[in-house]
Scaffold this motif. Structure first.
Motif, PDB file in Angstrom:
ATOM      1  N   UNK A 171       0.820  -1.212   0.000  1.00  0.00           N
ATOM      2  CA  UNK A 171       0.000   0.000   0.000  1.00  0.00           C
ATOM      3  C   UNK A 171       0.854   1.263   0.000  1.00  0.00           C
ATOM      4  N   UNK A 172       1.966   1.230   0.688  1.00  0.00           N
ATOM      5  CA  UNK A 172       2.792   2.424   0.835  1.00  0.00           C
ATOM      6  C   UNK A 172       3.916   2.515  -0.191  1.00  0.00           C
ATOM      7  N   UNK A 173       4.024   1.537  -1.088  1.00  0.00           N
ATOM      8  CA  UNK A 173       5.091   1.575  -2.076  1.00  0.00           C
ATOM      9  C   UNK A 173       6.453   1.305  -1.480  1.00  0.00           C
ATOM     10  N   UNK A 174       6.534   0.275  -0.617  1.00  0.00           N
ATOM     11  CA  UNK A 174       7.803  -0.102   0.019  1.00  0.00           C
ATOM     12  C   UNK A 174       8.082  -1.590  -0.173  1.00  0.00           C
ATOM     13  N   UNK A 175       7.748  -2.124  -1.355  1.00  0.00           N
ATOM     14  CA  UNK A 175       7.940  -3.553  -1.588  1.00  0.00           C
ATOM     15  C   UNK A 175       9.356  -3.895  -2.009  1.00  0.00           C
ATOM     16  N   UNK A 176      10.143  -2.892  -2.402  1.00  0.00           N
ATOM     17  CA  UNK A 176      11.465  -3.158  -2.952  1.00  0.00           C
ATOM     18  C   UNK A 176      11.419  -3.536  -4.420  1.00  0.00           C
ATOM     19  N   UNK A 177      10.259  -3.494  -5.017  1.00  0.00           N
ATOM     20  CA  UNK A 177      10.095  -3.743  -6.453  1.00  0.00           C
ATOM     21  C   UNK A 177       9.784  -2.393  -7.092  1.00  0.00           C
ATOM     22  N   UNK A 178      10.753  -1.771  -7.772  1.00  0.00           N
ATOM     23  CA  UNK A 178      10.607  -0.363  -8.168  1.00  0.00           C
ATOM     24  C   UNK A 178       9.340  -0.029  -8.946  1.00  0.00           C
ATOM     25  N   UNK A 179       8.965  -0.841  -9.934  1.00  0.00           N
ATOM     26  CA  UNK A 179       7.803  -0.476 -10.747  1.00  0.00           C
ATOM     27  C   UNK A 179       6.521  -0.519  -9.917  1.00  0.00           C
ATOM     28  N   UNK A 180       6.423  -1.462  -9.011  1.00  0.00           N
ATOM     29  CA  UNK A 180       5.270  -1.537  -8.121  1.00  0.00           C
ATOM     30  C   UNK A 180       5.255  -0.334  -7.180  1.00  0.00           C
ATOM     31  N   UNK A 181       6.398  -0.044  -6.584  1.00  0.00           N
ATOM     32  CA  UNK A 181       6.469   1.045  -5.614  1.00  0.00           C
ATOM     33  C   UNK A 181       6.199   2.399  -6.263  1.00  0.00           C
ATOM     34  N   UNK A 182       6.718   2.614  -7.470  1.00  0.00           N
ATOM     35  CA  UNK A 182       6.477   3.884  -8.156  1.00  0.00           C
ATOM     36  C   UNK A 182       4.987   4.081  -8.396  1.00  0.00           C
ATOM     37  N   UNK A 183       4.308   3.015  -8.824  1.00  0.00           N
ATOM     38  CA  UNK A 183       2.873   3.115  -9.062  1.00  0.00           C
ATOM     39  C   UNK A 183       2.092   3.408  -7.800  1.00  0.00           C
ATOM     40  N   UNK A 184       2.432   2.717  -6.709  1.00  0.00           N
ATOM     41  CA  UNK A 184       1.694   2.916  -5.468  1.00  0.00           C
ATOM     42  C   UNK A 184       1.953   4.313  -4.899  1.00  0.00           C
ATOM     43  N   UNK A 185       3.139   4.860  -5.153  1.00  0.00           N
ATOM     44  CA  UNK A 185       3.410   6.222  -4.683  1.00  0.00           C
ATOM     45  C   UNK A 185       2.740   7.260  -5.589  1.00  0.00           C
ATOM     46  N   UNK A 186       2.662   6.979  -6.883  1.00  0.00           N
ATOM     47  CA  UNK A 186       1.886   7.859  -7.750  1.00  0.00           C
ATOM     48  C   UNK A 186       0.430   7.907  -7.265  1.00  0.00           C
ATOM     49  N   UNK A 187      -0.098   6.760  -6.901  1.00  0.00           N
ATOM     50  CA  UNK A 187      -1.465   6.685  -6.404  1.00  0.00           C
ATOM     51  C   UNK A 187      -1.635   7.533  -5.155  1.00  0.00           C
ATOM     52  N   UNK A 188      -0.698   7.412  -4.232  1.00  0.00           N
ATOM     53  CA  UNK A 188      -0.811   8.138  -2.968  1.00  0.00           C
ATOM     54  C   UNK A 188      -0.672   9.645  -3.183  1.00  0.00           C
ATOM     55  N   UNK A 189       0.214  10.046  -4.092  1.00  0.00           N
ATOM     56  CA  UNK A 189       0.476  11.470  -4.296  1.00  0.00           C
ATOM     57  C   UNK A 189      -0.581  12.157  -5.142  1.00  0.00           C
ATOM     58  N   UNK A 190      -1.188  11.431  -6.093  1.00  0.00           N
ATOM     59  CA  UNK A 190      -2.049  12.079  -7.076  1.00  0.00           C
ATOM     60  C   UNK A 190      -3.476  11.536  -7.104  1.00  0.00           C
ATOM     61  N   UNK A 191      -3.740  10.443  -6.403  1.00  0.00           N
ATOM     62  CA  UNK A 191      -5.054   9.816  -6.481  1.00  0.00           C
ATOM     63  C   UNK A 191      -5.276   9.058  -7.780  1.00  0.00           C
TER      64      UNK A 191
END
Length: 473
Positions: free
Chosen positions: A325-345
Motif C-alpha cells: 500500500x505504501x510503495x515499500x515492496x522493494x520492487x521499483x515499478x510496483x512502488x512507483x505506481x503505489x506512490x503515484x497513487x498516494x500522491x495524485x489519487x
C-alpha cells in the motif's frame, strides 16, 4: 407553486444532461438536488479520494447552475426518504433523473419511481452515462456478453451511432422559495488531519470545465500517439478523463462525437483512425464493465469465475500488505505506481496491472483486498471498472485470458520505462538505493511466480485466449 425536481447522482454537468433538459423544457421552475447517500441498504460508501473529488465537483456544478439561474440543493441521508420530503416541500409535479446500473441503485430508483407515479407525479429516467444500455446488447443466443471483443464489435456495428449530446439549457428558472440545503463544508468530504490530498490540485482541474479542457488537451497533443504511447507511464499520452467520467462531468456521448468530429476534421488518416479507434475502445471497456455489473451485480465481491472460490489465497500479512500500500515492496515499478497513487489519487493503467498482479499473484493476496484499497485511494474509483479490472488481472473475471498470467515488474519496467523516467519521478531514492535505504524486495519474484503457478494448478485447465484492452482513459 409547483416545480420539476431533478435528482443528480453521477452526472454532475449541465451539458448533455437529459434529465436537466427535460425539466427545463417542461416549463416549470426547476429544483436540482444532490443527495449524499451512504446509509441506504446496499449502497457502497465512497472512498476518501472520490470524496475529495466530489467536494470540488459539487462546487464547480453549483457555480455552473448559478450562471444559468439555478441552484444546487444538497442533502445527506437515505435518498428515498429525502426525495419524498423534497416532493412535499417543493410541491414537485415531476421527478427526473439519469439512470444508474448497480442493482441496489436500480432497485432504489424503481421504488422511488413507483412512489412518485402513485403520488401523481410525472417520473422519468434517462440514458445519460452509457452509450449502450446493458440490457440492449446481447449475443446471438440472447445472453449477456462475457468477452469484450465481440461485445464491442456488436456495439460499434449498430446501424445507428450513439445519440448526439443534448443541448445545454440557456437558463434555469428556480422557484421563488427554495428548500433548505446542507452546507457542503459540513459534509467533511475533504481530508484534514493529515491532508493527504495536498498535491491533488496540481494534477487535477475538477469539474465540467476541467473535463472538457482535458479532452481538448488530449486532442491537441496526445491522441496522435495514443495507441502506442498509452503503455508508457512516463509519457503523458492518455486523456486522464476517467475521474471526470466517474462523476459524469463529461458524458461518453460527448467524448464519442468529439472524437468523431476531430477525426473528420483532420482528414481521417489511417494512423489517426487507429489511435481514435483505440481510444474509443477504452471507452468500450468502461461500457463492458457496466454491462458485467448490470448482469452480475456482485462483481466487486464475488468471483465471476466460480472456480476461484477455492483458490488458495492466504490471509494477508499486515506488514506485507502495508508495504504494498505504501510503495515499500522493494520492487521499483510496483512502488512507483503505489506512490503515484498516494500522491495524485491516480495510477497509470499499465502500472495498475503490474501492481495488481504483484499483490494477487506474487503475494497471493485476494484481489478483493486490492480492489478495496483502490476504491479508497483512486479519484476515478468506479463501481464497474474497478471491480472488472481487478477480476481481470486476478484471472477470475470475464474474458480474463490467460488467467495464469503473472506480470514481471522488472521486465515491464525494461519494456515500458526503459529510461527509468517514471521510476525516478516517483522514487526519489531509486538512483542511489544503497545510500537512501530503499528496501530490499519483500519477495523473490521468480520464487513467488512459481508459487502462484502451482496455486493455479488447483484450478481446471481452461485458459481463455482473448484479452480485452484495459481502461486508461
Amino acid at each position: 407553486m409547483t416545480c420539476s425536481l431533478v435528482w443528480l447522482r453521477d452526472d454532475l454537468r449541465v451539458a448533455d444532461n437529459p434529465a436537466l433538459v427535460a425539466a427545463v423544457e417542461r416549463g416549470e421552475p426547476v429544483v436540482v438536488v444532490f443527495i449524499l447517500d451512504e446509509v441506504s441498504p446496499g449502497i457502497r460508501p465512497l472512498g476518501g479520494a472520490t470524496k475529495w473529488w466530489l467536494h470540488h465537483s459539487l462546487t464547480a456544478l453549483r457555480d455552473k447552475l448559478h450562471r444559468l439561474g439555478g441552484e444546487l440543493i444538497l442533502r445527506q441521508g437515505a435518498a428515498p426518504d429525502i426525495i419524498r420530503t423534497l416532493i412535499r416541500e417543493t410541491g414537485a409535479t415531476a421527478l427526473y433523473w439519469n439512470r444508474r446500473y448497480g442493482k441496489p441503485e436500480r432497485d432504489m430508483d424503481a421504488s422511488i419511481k413507483d412512489y412518485a407515479k402513485a403520488s401523481g407525479l410525472e417520473a422519468h429516467s434517462f440514458q445519460a452515462n452509457l452509450l449502450f444500455e446493458p440490457w440492449t446488447v446481447r449475443t446471438g443466443s440472447g445472453t449477456p456478453y462475457t468477452v469484450f471483443t465481440p461485445f464491442w464489435k456488436s456495439c460499434i456495428n449498430r446501424p445507428t451511432p450513439p445519440r448526439l449530446p443534448a443541448p445545454t439549457p440557456e437558463s434555469i428558472t428556480s422557484p421563488a422559495t427554495l428548500p433548505d440545503s446542507d452546507d457542503l463544508d459540513n459534509w467533511n468530504l475533504l481530508p484534514t488531519n493529515p491532508n493527504w490530498a495536498l498535491a491533488f490540485p496540481v494534477r487535477w482541474t475538477v469539474g465540467e470545465n476541467g473535463a472538457h479542457a482535458a479532452l481538448e488537451r488530449f486532442f491537441a497533443s496526445r491522441i496522435d500517439r495514443y495507441a502506442k504511447g498509452r503503455d508508457f507511464p512516463a509519457e503523458y499520452s492518455t486523456s486522464e478523463l476517467s475521474p471526470h467520467l466517474r462523476w459524469g462531468e463529461i458524458s461518453p456521448f460527448q467524448i464519442w462525437h468529439a472524437t468523431d468530429d476531430f477525426r473528420r476534421d483532420h482528414g481521417n488518416s489511417a494512423e489517426f483512425s487507429t489511435n481514435a479507434a483505440k481510444f474509443l475502445a477504452e471507452l468500450g471497456w468502461r461500457e463492458f464493465s457496466y454491462h458485467l455489473l448490470y448482469h452480475w451485480p456482485d462483481l466487486a465481491t464475488v468471483n465471476f469465475d466460480a472456480r476461484f472460490n477455492h483458490f488458495p489465497w492466504g490471509e494477508p500479512d499486515p506488514e506485507i500488505l502495508e508495504a504494498w500500500q505504501q510503495g515499500r515492496t522493494g520492487i521499483p515499478m510496483v512502488d512507483a505506481g503505489m506512490r503515484e497513487l498516494w500522491q495524485t489519487g491516480y495510477m497509470h493503467n499499465r502500472v495498475r496491472m503490474i501492481a495488481a498482479s504483484f499483490l494477487i499473484k506474487n503475494l497471493l493476496i485476494d484481489w478483493r483486498v486490492g480492489e478495496a484499497w483502490f476504491w479508497d485511494t483512486l479519484v476515478d474509483a468506479d463501481p464497474a471498472s474497478n471491480a472488472a479490472s481487478w477480476q481481470w488481472v486476478a484471472g477470475s473475471g470475464a474474458d480474463a485470458a490467460p488467467y495464469f498470467r503473472v506480470f514481471n515488474p522488472v521486465l515491464q519496467a525494461d519494456k515500458f520505462d526503459p529510461k527509468r523516467e517514471y521510476l525516478h519521478r516517483y522514487l526519489g531514492e531509486y538512483e542511489h538505493p544503497m545510500l537512501s535505504g530503499y528496501p530490499e524486495p519483500i519477495v523473490d519474484l521468480l520464487e513467488s511466480r512459481n508459487r502462484a503457478l502451482e496455486a493455479f494448478k488447483t484450478l481446471a485447465d481452461d485458459p481463455r485466449s482473448i484479452a480485452p484492452p484495459t481502461i486508461d482513459l
